[in-house]
Design a protein around this motif. Structure first.
Motif, PDB file in Angstrom:
ATOM      1  N   ILE A  93       1.064  -1.051  -0.459  1.00  0.00           N
ATOM      2  CA  ILE A  93       0.132  -0.253   0.009  1.00  0.00           C
ATOM      3  C   ILE A  93       0.771   1.342  -0.159  1.00  0.00           C
ATOM      4  CG2 ILE A  93      -1.500   1.563   0.998  1.00  0.00           C
ATOM      5  CD1 ILE A  93      -2.375  -1.228   2.231  1.00  0.00           C
ATOM      6  N   ARG A  94       1.879   1.812   1.259  1.00  0.00           N
ATOM      7  CA  ARG A  94       2.959   2.339   1.309  1.00  0.00           C
ATOM      8  C   ARG A  94       3.607   2.821  -0.312  1.00  0.00           C
ATOM      9  NH1 ARG A  94       5.574   1.417   6.427  1.00  0.00           N
ATOM     10  NH2 ARG A  94       3.783   2.232   7.821  1.00  0.00           N
ATOM     11  N   ALA A  95       3.960   1.660  -0.909  1.00  0.00           N
ATOM     12  CA  ALA A  95       4.760   1.714  -2.422  1.00  0.00           C
ATOM     13  C   ALA A  95       3.266   2.120  -3.559  1.00  0.00           C
ATOM     14  CB  ALA A  95       4.840   0.409  -2.617  1.00  0.00           C
ATOM     15  N   THR A  96       2.329   1.990  -3.200  1.00  0.00           N
ATOM     16  CA  THR A  96       1.594   1.929  -4.924  1.00  0.00           C
ATOM     17  C   THR A  96       0.998   3.801  -3.962  1.00  0.00           C
ATOM     18  OG1 THR A  96       0.393   0.370  -4.460  1.00  0.00           O
ATOM     19  CG2 THR A  96      -0.944   1.667  -5.186  1.00  0.00           C
ATOM     20  N   LEU A  97       1.016   3.668  -3.072  1.00  0.00           N
ATOM     21  CA  LEU A  97       0.313   5.658  -2.588  1.00  0.00           C
ATOM     22  C   LEU A  97       2.099   6.551  -3.110  1.00  0.00           C
ATOM     23  CD1 LEU A  97      -0.291   4.916   1.276  1.00  0.00           C
ATOM     24  CD2 LEU A  97      -2.013   6.113  -1.176  1.00  0.00           C
ATOM     25  N   GLY A  98       2.951   5.273  -3.031  1.00  0.00           N
ATOM     26  CA  GLY A  98       4.407   6.810  -3.599  1.00  0.00           C
ATOM     27  C   GLY A  98       4.283   6.673  -5.284  1.00  0.00           C
ATOM     28  N   ALA A  99       3.226   5.249  -5.622  1.00  0.00           N
ATOM     29  CA  ALA A  99       4.021   5.579  -7.727  1.00  0.00           C
ATOM     30  C   ALA A  99       2.635   6.677  -7.743  1.00  0.00           C
ATOM     31  CB  ALA A  99       3.028   4.284  -7.763  1.00  0.00           C
ATOM     32  N   ILE A 100       1.137   6.661  -6.912  1.00  0.00           N
ATOM     33  CA  ILE A 100       0.057   7.728  -6.660  1.00  0.00           C
ATOM     34  C   ILE A 100       0.784   8.767  -6.728  1.00  0.00           C
ATOM     35  CG2 ILE A 100      -1.678   8.297  -6.317  1.00  0.00           C
ATOM     36  CD1 ILE A 100      -2.784   5.510  -5.648  1.00  0.00           C
ATOM     37  N   ASP A 101       2.028   9.312  -5.762  1.00  0.00           N
ATOM     38  CA  ASP A 101       2.121  10.614  -5.365  1.00  0.00           C
ATOM     39  C   ASP A 101       2.928  11.210  -6.825  1.00  0.00           C
ATOM     40  OD1 ASP A 101       2.315  12.858  -3.966  1.00  0.00           O
ATOM     41  OD2 ASP A 101       4.580  12.200  -3.152  1.00  0.00           O
ATOM     42  N   ASN A 102       3.710  10.079  -7.485  1.00  0.00           N
ATOM     43  CA  ASN A 102       5.171  10.425  -7.963  1.00  0.00           C
ATOM     44  C   ASN A 102       4.622  10.667  -9.290  1.00  0.00           C
ATOM     45  OD1 ASN A 102       7.130   9.698  -6.832  1.00  0.00           O
ATOM     46  ND2 ASN A 102       7.756   7.704  -7.338  1.00  0.00           N
ATOM     47  N   ALA A 103       2.791  10.325  -9.438  1.00  0.00           N
ATOM     48  CA  ALA A 103       2.302  10.421 -10.790  1.00  0.00           C
ATOM     49  C   ALA A 103       1.563  11.828 -11.661  1.00  0.00           C
ATOM     50  CB  ALA A 103       0.995   9.168 -11.012  1.00  0.00           C
ATOM     51  N   GLU A 104       1.157  11.967  -9.824  1.00  0.00           N
ATOM     52  CA  GLU A 104       1.167  12.957  -9.905  1.00  0.00           C
ATOM     53  C   GLU A 104       1.903  14.827  -9.707  1.00  0.00           C
ATOM     54  OE1 GLU A 104      -0.756  13.491  -5.539  1.00  0.00           O
ATOM     55  OE2 GLU A 104      -3.083  12.581  -6.873  1.00  0.00           O
ATOM     56  N   SER A 105       2.703  14.226  -9.905  1.00  0.00           N
ATOM     57  CA  SER A 105       3.899  15.330 -10.416  1.00  0.00           C
ATOM     58  C   SER A 105       4.424  15.563 -11.635  1.00  0.00           C
ATOM     59  CB  SER A 105       5.196  15.113  -9.795  1.00  0.00           C
ATOM     60  OG  SER A 105       6.085  15.734 -10.190  1.00  0.00           O
ATOM     61  N   LYS A 106       4.011  17.147 -11.696  1.00  0.00           N
ATOM     62  CA  LYS A 106       4.763  17.382 -13.006  1.00  0.00           C
ATOM     63  C   LYS A 106       5.650  17.644 -13.647  1.00  0.00           C
ATOM     64  CE  LYS A 106       0.038  20.023 -13.606  1.00  0.00           C
ATOM     65  NZ  LYS A 106      -0.731  21.677 -13.878  1.00  0.00           N
ATOM     66  N   GLY A 107       6.660  17.252 -12.531  1.00  0.00           N
ATOM     67  CA  GLY A 107       7.804  17.616 -13.418  1.00  0.00           C
ATOM     68  C   GLY A 107       8.834  18.483 -13.047  1.00  0.00           C
ATOM     69  N   ILE A 108      10.006  18.698 -12.905  1.00  0.00           N
ATOM     70  CA  ILE A 108      10.629  19.661 -12.512  1.00  0.00           C
ATOM     71  C   ILE A 108      11.390  20.436 -13.615  1.00  0.00           C
ATOM     72  CG2 ILE A 108      12.786  20.710 -11.547  1.00  0.00           C
ATOM     73  CD1 ILE A 108      12.296  18.152  -9.138  1.00  0.00           C
ATOM     74  N   LYS A 164      -6.542   3.840 -10.725  1.00  0.00           N
ATOM     75  CA  LYS A 164      -6.922   2.568 -10.292  1.00  0.00           C
ATOM     76  C   LYS A 164      -6.123   1.613 -11.586  1.00  0.00           C
ATOM     77  CE  LYS A 164     -12.406   2.428  -9.722  1.00  0.00           C
ATOM     78  NZ  LYS A 164     -13.711   2.196 -10.018  1.00  0.00           N
ATOM     79  N   ALA A 165      -5.816   2.315 -12.707  1.00  0.00           N
ATOM     80  CA  ALA A 165      -4.918   1.881 -13.626  1.00  0.00           C
ATOM     81  C   ALA A 165      -3.188   1.764 -12.907  1.00  0.00           C
ATOM     82  CB  ALA A 165      -4.732   2.977 -14.916  1.00  0.00           C
ATOM     83  N   LEU A 166      -3.274   2.710 -12.308  1.00  0.00           N
ATOM     84  CA  LEU A 166      -2.011   2.856 -11.256  1.00  0.00           C
ATOM     85  C   LEU A 166      -2.341   1.217 -10.004  1.00  0.00           C
ATOM     86  CD1 LEU A 166      -0.912   6.541 -10.442  1.00  0.00           C
ATOM     87  CD2 LEU A 166       0.633   4.694 -11.918  1.00  0.00           C
ATOM     88  N   VAL A 167      -2.853   1.362  -9.723  1.00  0.00           N
ATOM     89  CA  VAL A 167      -3.072   0.463  -8.446  1.00  0.00           C
ATOM     90  C   VAL A 167      -2.933  -1.264  -9.415  1.00  0.00           C
ATOM     91  CG1 VAL A 167      -4.827  -0.608  -6.384  1.00  0.00           C
ATOM     92  CG2 VAL A 167      -3.854   1.672  -6.897  1.00  0.00           C
ATOM     93  N   ASP A 168      -3.615  -1.024 -10.188  1.00  0.00           N
ATOM     94  CA  ASP A 168      -3.744  -2.154 -10.917  1.00  0.00           C
ATOM     95  C   ASP A 168      -2.186  -2.708 -11.349  1.00  0.00           C
ATOM     96  OD1 ASP A 168      -6.563  -2.806 -11.109  1.00  0.00           O
ATOM     97  OD2 ASP A 168      -6.797  -1.797 -12.777  1.00  0.00           O
ATOM     98  N   ALA A 169      -1.785  -1.906 -11.909  1.00  0.00           N
ATOM     99  CA  ALA A 169      -0.009  -2.042 -13.187  1.00  0.00           C
ATOM    100  C   ALA A 169       0.589  -2.761 -10.798  1.00  0.00           C
ATOM    101  CB  ALA A 169       0.513  -0.894 -12.838  1.00  0.00           C
TER     102      ALA A 169
END
Length: 98
Positions: free
Chosen positions: A12-27, A58-63
């Motif tokens: 769950i923690r790893a998935t939350l990190g993946a979601i957080d990273n996906a929300e980033s627009k980049g630097i 949902k796609a991130l969680v499924d991945a």
């Protein structure tokens, strides 16, 4: 899900990190300059984050589930049954939250 299932909590923690990273627009690319032109103050250098849709989340969680299942199969073939079981528990924990 059991309260002390470390494998599920880790997934769950790893998935939350993946979601957080996906929300980033980049630097944006940095540029050299004088220190006096640097952003100052609390939040001055913060960048807005993009909002993910429910479908994207949902796609991130499924991945993440697919990655855990794949890794479990690889470990199983290599004879690392304990690690494979742990990875499967993590995937099951994510499935329970879908």
């Amino acid at each position: 899900m059991r309260a002390r299932d470390r494998a599920a909590v880790s997934a769950i923690r790893a998935t939350l990190g993946a979601i957080d990273n996906a929300e980033s627009k980049g630097i944006p690319a940095g540029r050299a300059g004088a220190i006096e032109s640097a952003a100052l103050g609390v939040g001055a250098a913060e960048a807005p984050r993009r909002a993910l849709t429910e479908t994207e989340m949902k796609a991130l969680v499924d991945a993440e589930i697919a990655d855990l299942d794949s890794a479990a199969a690889t470990h199983e073939r290599a004879g690392a049954h304990d690690r494979a079981s742990e990875l499967r528990r993590g995937a099951a924990g994510l499935r329970a939250l879908r």
